[in-house]
Design a protein around this motif. Structure first.
Motif, PDB file in Angstrom:
ATOM      1  N   UNK A  56       0.860  -1.297  -0.141  1.00  0.00           N
ATOM      2  CA  UNK A  56      -0.248   0.105   0.261  1.00  0.00           C
ATOM      3  C   UNK A  56       0.911   1.150  -0.276  1.00  0.00           C
ATOM      4  N   UNK A  57       1.471   1.230   0.692  1.00  0.00           N
ATOM      5  CA  UNK A  57       2.828   2.308   1.025  1.00  0.00           C
ATOM      6  C   UNK A  57       3.267   2.783  -0.172  1.00  0.00           C
ATOM      7  N   UNK A  58       3.994   1.491  -1.113  1.00  0.00           N
ATOM      8  CA  UNK A  58       4.893   1.256  -2.126  1.00  0.00           C
ATOM      9  C   UNK A  58       3.426   1.868  -3.383  1.00  0.00           C
ATOM     10  N   UNK A  59       2.211   1.243  -3.194  1.00  0.00           N
ATOM     11  CA  UNK A  59       1.304   1.989  -3.847  1.00  0.00           C
ATOM     12  C   UNK A  59       1.539   3.612  -4.199  1.00  0.00           C
ATOM     13  N   UNK A  60       0.933   4.293  -3.466  1.00  0.00           N
ATOM     14  CA  UNK A  60       1.336   6.045  -2.370  1.00  0.00           C
ATOM     15  C   UNK A  60       2.729   6.065  -3.417  1.00  0.00           C
ATOM     16  N   UNK A  61       4.001   5.511  -2.804  1.00  0.00           N
ATOM     17  CA  UNK A  61       4.879   6.524  -3.845  1.00  0.00           C
ATOM     18  C   UNK A  61       4.767   6.425  -5.169  1.00  0.00           C
ATOM     19  N   UNK A  62       4.567   5.283  -5.592  1.00  0.00           N
ATOM     20  CA  UNK A  62       4.988   4.829  -7.209  1.00  0.00           C
ATOM     21  C   UNK A  62       3.266   5.846  -7.747  1.00  0.00           C
ATOM     22  N   UNK A  63       2.552   5.914  -7.206  1.00  0.00           N
ATOM     23  CA  UNK A  63       1.115   7.192  -7.542  1.00  0.00           C
ATOM     24  C   UNK A  63       1.863   8.491  -7.602  1.00  0.00           C
ATOM     25  N   UNK A  64       3.513   8.891  -6.588  1.00  0.00           N
ATOM     26  CA  UNK A  64       3.417  10.158  -6.213  1.00  0.00           C
ATOM     27  C   UNK A  64       4.348  10.424  -7.931  1.00  0.00           C
ATOM     28  N   UNK A  65       5.552   9.608  -8.521  1.00  0.00           N
ATOM     29  CA  UNK A  65       6.542   9.252  -8.799  1.00  0.00           C
ATOM     30  C   UNK A  65       5.418   9.261 -10.132  1.00  0.00           C
ATOM     31  N   UNK A  66       4.338   8.994 -10.495  1.00  0.00           N
ATOM     32  CA  UNK A  66       3.323   8.188 -11.693  1.00  0.00           C
ATOM     33  C   UNK A  66       3.069  10.052 -11.795  1.00  0.00           C
ATOM     34  N   UNK A  67       2.600  10.376 -10.623  1.00  0.00           N
ATOM     35  CA  UNK A  67       2.032  12.285 -11.510  1.00  0.00           C
ATOM     36  C   UNK A  67       2.909  13.214 -11.416  1.00  0.00           C
ATOM     37  N   UNK A  68       3.885  12.941 -11.112  1.00  0.00           N
ATOM     38  CA  UNK A  68       5.099  13.911 -11.249  1.00  0.00           C
ATOM     39  C   UNK A  68       5.612  13.784 -12.826  1.00  0.00           C
ATOM     40  N   UNK A  69       5.527  12.214 -13.173  1.00  0.00           N
ATOM     41  CA  UNK A  69       6.612  11.886 -14.898  1.00  0.00           C
ATOM     42  C   UNK A  69       7.264  11.576 -14.699  1.00  0.00           C
TER      43      UNK A  69
END
Lengths: 156, 156
Positions: free
Chosen positions: B74-87
């Motif tokens: 779950x924490x990883x998913x959040x971290x990945x989303x952060x990185x995806x959002x920022x390109x």
DNA sequence: ACCATATAGACAGGTTACCTGACTATTGAG
DNA sequence: CTCAATAGTCAGGTAACCTGTCTATATGGT
């Protein structure tokens, strides 16, 4: 003819040193954490250790501790409250300044600090075993010669 | 007669090495962080760097990344989303497994990874300057000989 | 071929360690 | 004696983690 990368310099060597430092630091933090846990202290985090390392040098104030740790006074107050609640630290009035309270380690706080030092020593001694006296001495002098200074605090 | 504390062994030497490692690691993390910032990436934390270091080795899944970082999915998913959002990272379907999505670096992600490597090299080269080639080589071999292994991840 | 179990990931909700901003009490300097 | 600076607290917010639960897909045994 081999490139100098295999000797002393170059980006590959730099990267190797960087990852080595990170791994060694992580191993140390982990070793201290599990060693402290094994000695019966299950309610302290690495960040608390950095607080102990200042408080154990003599009575301090929350403001000085905040600066030492590089966090705000509010976060420090919370951290100190945690340690007070669990019997590691005591607040006592400052005879010289009615605004501040002096932080001192309780017997339990001293014991925990000692446990952390023992655990750190254990971990480092493990490296000495692998490196041999000569290699260990080289590591020691390289670390001190690199001259990375500043207060000891968590980095991320 | 001096005690062996001044030479190779003893608790004092162990403690000195321990604090030296912590300071050096903190200096490195700080150097990378500010170096990356100076190169224009102001929305990444050190923890993201450890994610980059895995993803840059080839497409991975969130599950493998979670294990690499030592945090929950779950924490990883959040971290990945952060990185995806920022390109920095892109999710693409896994041809071999309909459940998972492969994580790959975008051009921006590659650029940020390179910036981090440059910053790390800069910091380490600073040590080399202070230590000299000989001392640096000693540090390098001590770090690798100490044999601290395991995945590269944040420690606290 | 089928079903039980395992795995990848997403969703909901909670905890905690930090933050900013506003406040009180005390100190110390002009 | 006032007034700026400092030590600490209170109120509230944020973000990075957590546990628990769920769906969809994969896989291995019968």
């Amino acid at each position: 003819m081999v490139k100098r990368d295999d000797g002393v310099g170059g980006p590959a060597a730099a990267w190797e040193v960087a990852t080595g430092v990170l791994r060694m630091s992580a191993a140390l933090v982990d070793g201290v954490q599990t060693g402290v846990l094994r000695r019966g202290f299950d309610d302290v985090r690495p960040a608390h250790g950095f607080a102990f390392s200042l408080i154990s040098r003599g009575p301090t104030t929350a403001a000085r501790l905040a600066e030492h740790l590089g966090i705000t006074k509010q976060a420090t107050a919370e951290l100190v409250q945690h340690l007070v609640d669990r019997g590691y630290v005591e607040r006592r009035p400052d005879p010289d300044d009615g605004r501040s309270r002096l932080l001192v380690l309780t017997a339990r706080g001293v014991a925990c600090t000692r446990a952390a030092e023992e655990a750190a020593t254990e971990t480092v001694e493990g490296w000495r075993t692998r490196l041999g006296d000569e290699g260990f001495a080289a590591l020691r002098s390289a670390l001190s010669a690199a001259g990375t200074s500043g207060p000891l605090r968590p980095s991320w």
